[in-house]
Design a protein around this motif. Sequence first.
Motif, PDB file in Angstrom:
ATOM      1  N   LEU A   1       0.870  -1.208   0.001  1.00 63.74           N
ATOM      2  CA  LEU A   1      -0.229   0.140  -0.037  1.00 63.74           C
ATOM      3  C   LEU A   1       0.792   1.384   0.054  1.00 63.74           C
ATOM      4  O   LEU A   1       0.664   2.182  -0.469  1.00 63.74           O
ATOM      5  CB  LEU A   1      -1.068  -0.250   1.322  1.00 63.74           C
ATOM      6  CG  LEU A   1      -2.008  -0.985   1.290  1.00 63.74           C
ATOM      7  CD1 LEU A   1      -2.863  -1.036   2.344  1.00 63.74           C
ATOM      8  CD2 LEU A   1      -3.016  -0.809   0.033  1.00 63.74           C
ATOM      9  N   ILE A   2       1.896   1.288   0.720  1.00 57.22           N
ATOM     10  CA  ILE A   2       2.742   2.315   0.788  1.00 57.22           C
ATOM     11  C   ILE A   2       3.686   2.606  -0.444  1.00 57.22           C
ATOM     12  O   ILE A   2       3.593   3.823  -0.853  1.00 57.22           O
ATOM     13  CB  ILE A   2       3.896   2.196   1.869  1.00 57.22           C
ATOM     14  CG1 ILE A   2       3.263   2.213   3.520  1.00 57.22           C
ATOM     15  CG2 ILE A   2       5.028   3.266   1.636  1.00 57.22           C
ATOM     16  CD1 ILE A   2       4.029   2.242   4.326  1.00 57.22           C
ATOM     17  N   LEU A   3       4.000   1.488  -1.331  1.00 60.74           N
ATOM     18  CA  LEU A   3       4.467   1.587  -2.501  1.00 60.74           C
ATOM     19  C   LEU A   3       3.560   2.164  -3.594  1.00 60.74           C
ATOM     20  O   LEU A   3       4.056   2.838  -4.185  1.00 60.74           O
ATOM     21  CB  LEU A   3       4.838   0.227  -2.939  1.00 60.74           C
ATOM     22  CG  LEU A   3       5.721  -0.169  -4.292  1.00 60.74           C
ATOM     23  CD1 LEU A   3       7.039   0.821  -4.232  1.00 60.74           C
ATOM     24  CD2 LEU A   3       5.970  -1.467  -4.632  1.00 60.74           C
ATOM     25  N   GLY A   4       2.101   1.808  -3.378  1.00 61.31           N
ATOM     26  CA  GLY A   4       1.450   2.302  -4.402  1.00 61.31           C
ATOM     27  C   GLY A   4       1.073   3.951  -4.242  1.00 61.31           C
ATOM     28  O   GLY A   4       1.185   4.394  -5.226  1.00 61.31           O
ATOM     29  N   VAL A   5       1.329   4.278  -2.968  1.00 60.32           N
ATOM     30  CA  VAL A   5       1.002   5.850  -2.921  1.00 60.32           C
ATOM     31  C   VAL A   5       2.253   6.252  -3.345  1.00 60.32           C
ATOM     32  O   VAL A   5       2.432   7.475  -3.956  1.00 60.32           O
ATOM     33  CB  VAL A   5       0.705   6.123  -1.249  1.00 60.32           C
ATOM     34  CG1 VAL A   5       0.728   7.487  -1.138  1.00 60.32           C
ATOM     35  CG2 VAL A   5      -0.678   5.460  -0.843  1.00 60.32           C
ATOM     36  N   VAL A   6       3.526   6.013  -2.994  1.00 54.23           N
ATOM     37  CA  VAL A   6       4.830   6.360  -3.438  1.00 54.23           C
ATOM     38  C   VAL A   6       4.889   6.489  -4.921  1.00 54.23           C
ATOM     39  O   VAL A   6       5.233   7.531  -5.395  1.00 54.23           O
ATOM     40  CB  VAL A   6       6.014   5.676  -2.453  1.00 54.23           C
ATOM     41  CG1 VAL A   6       7.296   6.300  -3.146  1.00 54.23           C
ATOM     42  CG2 VAL A   6       5.966   5.959  -1.369  1.00 54.23           C
ATOM     43  N   TYR A   7       4.527   5.369  -5.556  1.00 55.41           N
ATOM     44  CA  TYR A   7       4.807   5.525  -7.098  1.00 55.41           C
ATOM     45  C   TYR A   7       3.770   6.549  -7.549  1.00 55.41           C
ATOM     46  O   TYR A   7       4.195   7.254  -8.439  1.00 55.41           O
ATOM     47  CB  TYR A   7       4.230   4.118  -7.451  1.00 55.41           C
ATOM     48  CG  TYR A   7       4.616   3.629  -9.042  1.00 55.41           C
ATOM     49  CD1 TYR A   7       5.926   3.213  -9.625  1.00 55.41           C
ATOM     50  CD2 TYR A   7       3.473   3.877  -9.833  1.00 55.41           C
ATOM     51  CE1 TYR A   7       6.069   3.046 -10.698  1.00 55.41           C
ATOM     52  CE2 TYR A   7       3.726   3.838 -11.296  1.00 55.41           C
ATOM     53  CZ  TYR A   7       4.873   3.487 -11.505  1.00 55.41           C
ATOM     54  OH  TYR A   7       5.326   3.134 -12.866  1.00 55.41           O
ATOM     55  N   LEU A   8       2.600   6.691  -7.087  1.00 59.02           N
ATOM     56  CA  LEU A   8       1.590   7.396  -7.571  1.00 59.02           C
ATOM     57  C   LEU A   8       2.003   8.840  -7.574  1.00 59.02           C
ATOM     58  O   LEU A   8       1.904   9.876  -8.511  1.00 59.02           O
ATOM     59  CB  LEU A   8       0.048   7.224  -7.118  1.00 59.02           C
ATOM     60  CG  LEU A   8      -0.892   8.292  -7.100  1.00 59.02           C
ATOM     61  CD1 LEU A   8      -1.309   7.981  -8.875  1.00 59.02           C
ATOM     62  CD2 LEU A   8      -2.030   8.288  -6.263  1.00 59.02           C
ATOM     63  N   LEU A   9       2.722   9.265  -6.258  1.00 65.29           N
ATOM     64  CA  LEU A   9       3.227  10.665  -6.274  1.00 65.29           C
ATOM     65  C   LEU A   9       4.425  10.876  -6.781  1.00 65.29           C
ATOM     66  O   LEU A   9       4.723  11.986  -7.149  1.00 65.29           O
ATOM     67  CB  LEU A   9       3.349  10.797  -4.724  1.00 65.29           C
ATOM     68  CG  LEU A   9       2.243  10.714  -3.735  1.00 65.29           C
ATOM     69  CD1 LEU A   9       2.412  10.802  -2.476  1.00 65.29           C
ATOM     70  CD2 LEU A   9       1.107  11.902  -4.268  1.00 65.29           C
ATOM     71  N   LEU A  10       5.518   9.870  -6.863  1.00 65.83           N
ATOM     72  CA  LEU A  10       6.629  10.456  -7.597  1.00 65.83           C
ATOM     73  C   LEU A  10       7.271   9.787  -8.906  1.00 65.83           C
ATOM     74  O   LEU A  10       8.045  10.380  -9.533  1.00 65.83           O
ATOM     75  CB  LEU A  10       7.799   9.810  -6.698  1.00 65.83           C
ATOM     76  CG  LEU A  10       7.666  10.084  -5.090  1.00 65.83           C
ATOM     77  CD1 LEU A  10       8.876   9.588  -4.357  1.00 65.83           C
ATOM     78  CD2 LEU A  10       8.076  11.676  -5.295  1.00 65.83           C
ATOM     79  N   ALA A  11       6.301   8.703  -9.445  1.00 63.58           N
ATOM     80  CA  ALA A  11       6.671   8.256 -10.857  1.00 63.58           C
ATOM     81  C   ALA A  11       6.446   9.337 -11.959  1.00 63.58           C
ATOM     82  O   ALA A  11       5.524   9.863 -11.853  1.00 63.58           O
ATOM     83  CB  ALA A  11       6.104   6.939 -10.952  1.00 63.58           C
ATOM     84  N   THR A  12       7.323   9.099 -12.949  1.00 62.75           N
ATOM     85  CA  THR A  12       6.868  10.277 -13.995  1.00 62.75           C
ATOM     86  C   THR A  12       6.630   9.256 -15.188  1.00 62.75           C
ATOM     87  O   THR A  12       6.513   7.980 -15.216  1.00 62.75           O
ATOM     88  CB  THR A  12       8.133  10.870 -14.643  1.00 62.75           C
ATOM     89  OG1 THR A  12       9.234   9.841 -15.004  1.00 62.75           O
ATOM     90  CG2 THR A  12       8.806  11.803 -13.249  1.00 62.75           C
ATOM     91  N   GLU A  13       5.922  10.090 -16.084  1.00 63.86           N
ATOM     92  CA  GLU A  13       5.707   9.253 -17.357  1.00 63.86           C
ATOM     93  C   GLU A  13       5.514  10.043 -18.628  1.00 63.86           C
ATOM     94  O   GLU A  13       4.776  10.497 -19.155  1.00 63.86           O
ATOM     95  CB  GLU A  13       4.183   8.753 -17.246  1.00 63.86           C
ATOM     96  CG  GLU A  13       3.554   7.729 -18.383  1.00 63.86           C
ATOM     97  CD  GLU A  13       2.006   7.085 -17.951  1.00 63.86           C
ATOM     98  OE1 GLU A  13       1.960   6.173 -18.193  1.00 63.86           O
ATOM     99  OE2 GLU A  13       1.206   7.835 -17.357  1.00 63.86           O
ATOM    100  N   LYS A  14       6.930  10.408 -18.873  1.00 59.53           N
ATOM    101  CA  LYS A  14       7.119  11.342 -20.200  1.00 59.53           C
ATOM    102  C   LYS A  14       7.547  10.558 -21.362  1.00 59.53           C
ATOM    103  O   LYS A  14       7.226  11.290 -22.498  1.00 59.53           O
ATOM    104  CB  LYS A  14       8.815  12.002 -19.738  1.00 59.53           C
ATOM    105  CG  LYS A  14       8.661  12.884 -18.454  1.00 59.53           C
ATOM    106  CD  LYS A  14       9.899  13.289 -18.359  1.00 59.53           C
ATOM    107  CE  LYS A  14      10.207  14.170 -16.743  1.00 59.53           C
ATOM    108  NZ  LYS A  14      11.280  14.877 -16.702  1.00 59.53           N
ATOM    109  N   GLY A  15       7.693   9.399 -21.329  1.00 55.26           N
ATOM    110  CA  GLY A  15       7.821   8.410 -22.558  1.00 55.26           C
ATOM    111  C   GLY A  15       6.562   7.808 -23.200  1.00 55.26           C
ATOM    112  O   GLY A  15       6.565   7.605 -24.382  1.00 55.26           O
TER     113      GLY A  15
END
Length: 387
Positions: free
Chosen positions: A147-161
């Motif tokens: 659950l923590i990983l999901g929240v962190v990924y949502l907030l920090l991951a980019t999607e530039k490609g």
Amino acid sequence: MAIYFIKEANLNDFQLVILGTIFEITIFLGEVPTGVIADVYSRKLSVTLSYLLAGVAFLITGLSTPFALLALGAVVWGISETFLSGAREAWIADELTAVTPEISADQAFISGNQYSLAGRFIGVWAAFGFSFISLRASILAGAVAFLILGVVYLLLATEKGFHRAPDHTHNFGDLVQTLKDGFNLIKTRAALVAVVLTTMFVGFSSEAMDRLWQKRFLDSFPLPTLFNNPEGIWALLQSGVMLGTIIVLAIVNRAKTELPPLKILQIILGLVISIAAGMIVFGWAEIFPVVICAFFAVRIARRALDPLIKAWLNRRAESNVRATVLSFAGQAHSFGEILSGPVLGSISQVAGFRWAMLASSALLLPNIPILAHRIKVVKANPDEKSD
């Protein structure tokens, strides 16, 4: 998690395999639709949903032991896997192209898998620590981590490609068209067909080993404890697999460049042969050190196979259908496990685990000539890119 099912829920061989089959049926039904969603809408969203749903699945499993609720947990976990499979690899490949094009996808997948294994190594020992409280505590700790990983990924991951096609209207027709494009790409390229078939045959052969290896040790040998904790042996075995796979992938990736197609296929073939031989030894050997070595051979080969197959598929799939193609491969693996799982579970329950291992190895053998033929084709056409 199997040791939790064995000790806390008291599941037998057949129930353990059926639980795995429920998991794989869920993946089979959802794999391609969720891959298409990732190609049409957002790969970041797909991966985020995967981690959050995995947390929910672990909560369901850790809070209950009735078989029906464990089956529900397997369904939710299967759905989470479908959102992750294909989407994460497609996201990585596109982000590399957009942000760091000097890094090849092959190198990224193999190196990334090594970091993933290092994380699993830490997770195994963290779970062992929680097992001093209870096995249930280990499962619930995993739920919180997801659950923590999901929240962190949502907030920090980019999607530039990732770029949606300009004519996509985000309706059902877009999903169907992407599905057709991905299927047609696989159907017309023998290089993709051979590797997708590999995932299917590995699926055919893997269910008994995946669900029953811990029971094999419990039923056959007096097992040592670690710090007076009987669960320590599982931490030692699992962490040994992680370290062994990291070493194997480091050897494969030592050049830090894109691997030649011939080398990838030769390594895949060698790993498949190792799995087939190792399962026979694991099922039939009666000497504990020999069984341990066979266990490591099978599990390390299985884990090393995954990034190589993904690298091969990514190299031959266009960006707009990449997640869908990877999902087809995942679906082929699940299809194999669904067909063989109940049969192998029944063999183990009625005739014994060793016969289930012999049958598992036999199911993998047809894949060897398929890969050998593909290697022959690549040797004859070393510059082939997409056939």
